[in-house]
Design a protein around this motif. Structure first.
Motif: not given
Lengths: 341, 288
Positions: B276, B263, B273-274, A128, B266-267, A124, B270
């Motif tokens: 998690i 936008n 997983f942030a 990030v 696109a995130l 992860a 991220a």
């Protein structure tokens, strides 16, 4: 320290082989040696990746963040080359520093995570970090399109003295030496942790952290040390690769495949040893190249089959296979602790 | 903040959670019952997608109809892979399991690349693909809604099987204590076989749906493997019931960021997983 002498001998032998290889290749194969040198650099790059991953795994930390430190190193070098007047070579130590600091941060917050929880947390982190780099101001890090990186070596053509292909040869030769140097550094780091009390500390932490703490090992310190060392190495590798390949791009530089190869290679070669990851990198590179030349399309199917077969028929890797063959009559090793480097 | 947009984000997130849960619950079965770290799980998903695509192109089968063929096919593929490889690494260290299943993943992915090529493939012109409903400014596509309902039914059915049926009780027994289960007369290896084949089947059904929702390439599987792993770990190993909530949490956050933040699309990854990462780190601090 009883085996310090053979270690030194092997390392010197390897260093000598690296030093002589370009000259020998050139004498034997002339123009074809250009691509051989580049293949050799690829194999060494895989060896560094694998060895640095193994270094970390010795403390029981199954990291899926190798691509993150590789990418961090690559981007450090790329941004430095673009935004500062520092010489390009300074990118290497600074990449190591960036990766080491990141590893210190990540390692501190993931100290309590074990096994697959640690693995997923580090995966992860990679995703990030990739997104963060992509969202940095385009003027600085180039966004999704990435950045170009100037080459570390720019050999000049001397008419009359050199042939055209010798420019490429000189460039690849120079890179080959730097890759070889980094490999020797990685081997030195690996040997130091294998031949000092660190080995016992790492093994104890991997086998049972609580017991290790009771025995007087400080698990947090051992784990962080391994993380920082491993990441500094792979950060430098990332920077070097960025200079050799000429560009960085989030999706490629932080690709999960870097992480996958970093962990597949030492398992294939033999975990928790110095020799295993290097042998693994050599054999896997050769296998891949041979398959690529034999079957242009879908050669990776064969590569995958080799991996599957390897775990079924040599669960302890190449090194384990050797150990089994050489001491056939001795008792079978009961735990990975016994495997030597 | 635009309330319609917020509602839209919520609804899309909930609908997407179904597919996540379906794929993750299969992986949780492999990890929780068999104890195998299967990095090839997403490839079953990918095979499901491409089988449905092939059935559609060759015979004009509707994806719903092809489920009847794809589900048993994946069950058999799962069983074969278990018998030929997985069962030999059941007691091996995690890392050996990882290398084996990475190898399997590379083989399956590249087989698909050779057969179908690297271009995105999609079952695009089924009549209901463009059907949607408007409720107070929030649009709901029929396909996402359908895939959500099918996923939900399958996941709940699996829960029911695990809770009540004989096979399910056997699976839970094996998961709790391999030796104890074999002592009371359960055929452990056969139960593992069924559990693994079932996990492949569930992923394959998910794949059929992704072939209608998106335009997958042969590499779609690995991305889902990673996400499914993250969801399984978020729910906690062995906690199959937690999968539904974990999927809901990450899918809704992902969708909210994608719709509300400029936008934001696109995130998506991220954010996923942030969440998690933060949950894992914070939870480890609390329990220590």
């Amino acid at each position: 320290m009883r085996r310090a002498l053979p270690d030194l001998l092997w390392t010197l032998l390897l260093a000598a082989a690296v030093a002589l290889a370009p000259t020998v290749l050139k004498a034997l194969f002339a123009q074809a040696s250009v691509s051989y040198l580049s293949l050799a650099s690829n194999a060494i790059s895989l060896a560094i990746l694998a060895l640095s991953w193994d270094l970390l795994a010795r403390t029981g930390q199954l990291s899926l963040a190798h691509a993150a430190f590789y990418g961090a190193g690559a981007y450090t070098a790329a941004i430095l080359a673009k935004a500062s007047g520092l010489p390009l070579a300074m990118g290497l130590p600074l990449a190591a520093l960036t990766a080491a600091l990141l590893a210190l941060g990540l390692g501190s917050v993931t100290l309590r995570l074990r096994g697959i929880y640690f693995a997923i947390a580090t995966l992860a982190f990679t995703e990030v970090l990739k997104a963060v780099v992509q969202e940095l101001p385009t003027g600085l890090a180039g966004g999704a399109a990435g950045l170009n990186v100037p080459p570390l070596f720019r050999p000049h053509f001397v008419p009359g003295v050199m042939q055209r292909w010798e420019i490429a040869f000189q460039r690849n030769e120079a890179y080959f030496y730097v890759y070889g140097g980094l490999l020797v550094l990685a081997i030195a780091a690996s040997i130091v942790t294998q031949r000092t009390r660190l080995r016992a500390a790492f093994t104890a932490v991997r086998t049972n952290e609580e017991v290790a703490a009771v025995m007087g090992v400080r698990p947090a310190r051992a784990k962080l040390l391994a993380f920082v060392l491993s990441s500094a190495l792979v950060g430098m590798l990332g920077a070097l690769e960025a200079m050799r390949l000429g560009s960085v791009i989030p999706d490629g530089t932080f690709a999960i495949s870097t992480t996958v190869f970093a962990l597949v290679t030492p398992i294939f070669g033999g975990l928790y040893t110095t020799l295993g990851p290097i042998l693994g990198a050599g054999v896997l590179s050769a296998v891949e190249e041979t398959l690529k030349r034999t079957f242009a399309e879908g050669y990776l199917i064969g590569y995958g089959i080799v991996l599957v077969a390897s775990i079924l028929f040599m669960p302890r890797g190449i090194v384990g296979l050797f150990a089994r063959l050489t001491r056939r009559r001795a008792a079978p090793p009961t735990s990975d602790v016994e495997e030597g480097g | 903040m635009d309330l319609t947009l917020l509602a839209q984000g919520l609804v899309s997130g909930v609908l997407a959670a179904g597919l996540y849960a379906l794929v993750s619950v299969g992986l949780a079965l492999a990890i929780g019952v068999i104890g195998v770290i299967n990095f090839a799980h997403g490839e079953f998903f990918m095979i499901g997608a491409f089988l449905a695509y092939q059935l559609y192109v060759s015979f004009g089968f509707d994806p719903l109809l092809s489920l009847i063929f794809v589900a048993p096919a994946l069950f058999v593929i799962g069983a074969v892979i278990y018998q030929t490889t997985i069962r030999y690494v059941l007691k091996a260290p995690e890392l050996n399991q990882m290398l084996l299943t990475f190898g399997l993943s590379i083989v399956l992915q590249n087989l698909a690349l050779v057969i179908w090529g690297g271009d995105p493939r999609s079952i695009s012109d089924v009549p209901y693909r463009s059907v949607g409903y408007q409720i107070g400014g929030v649009s709901i596509g029929l396909v996402p809604l359908g895939s959500f309902l099918i996923s939900l039914v399958l996941v709940l059915a699996l829960y029911a099987v695990l809770a009540r049926s004989k096979v399910g009780r056997a699976m839970r027994a094996v998961a709790q204590n391999r030796i104890g289960a074999s002592l009371v007369g359960l055929e452990v290896n056969r139960i593992y076989l069924v559990a693994f084949a079932l996990s492949a089947l569930l992923a394959g059904i998910g794949g059929v749906m992704i072939a209608v929702i998106q335009s997958p390439t042969p590499t779609v599987g690995f991305a889902f493997t990673l996400k499914a792993f993250a969801i399984v770990v978020l729910a906690g190993l062995g906690n199959i019931r937690g999968i539904l909530w974990a999927s809901l949490a990450v899918a809704v956050s992902e969708s909210l960021v994608a719709t509300l933040v400029p936008n934001g699309d696109a995130l998506r990854n991220a954010v996923f997983f942030a969440i998690i990462f933060i949950v894992l780190v914070v939870r480890a601090r609390r329990t220590a």
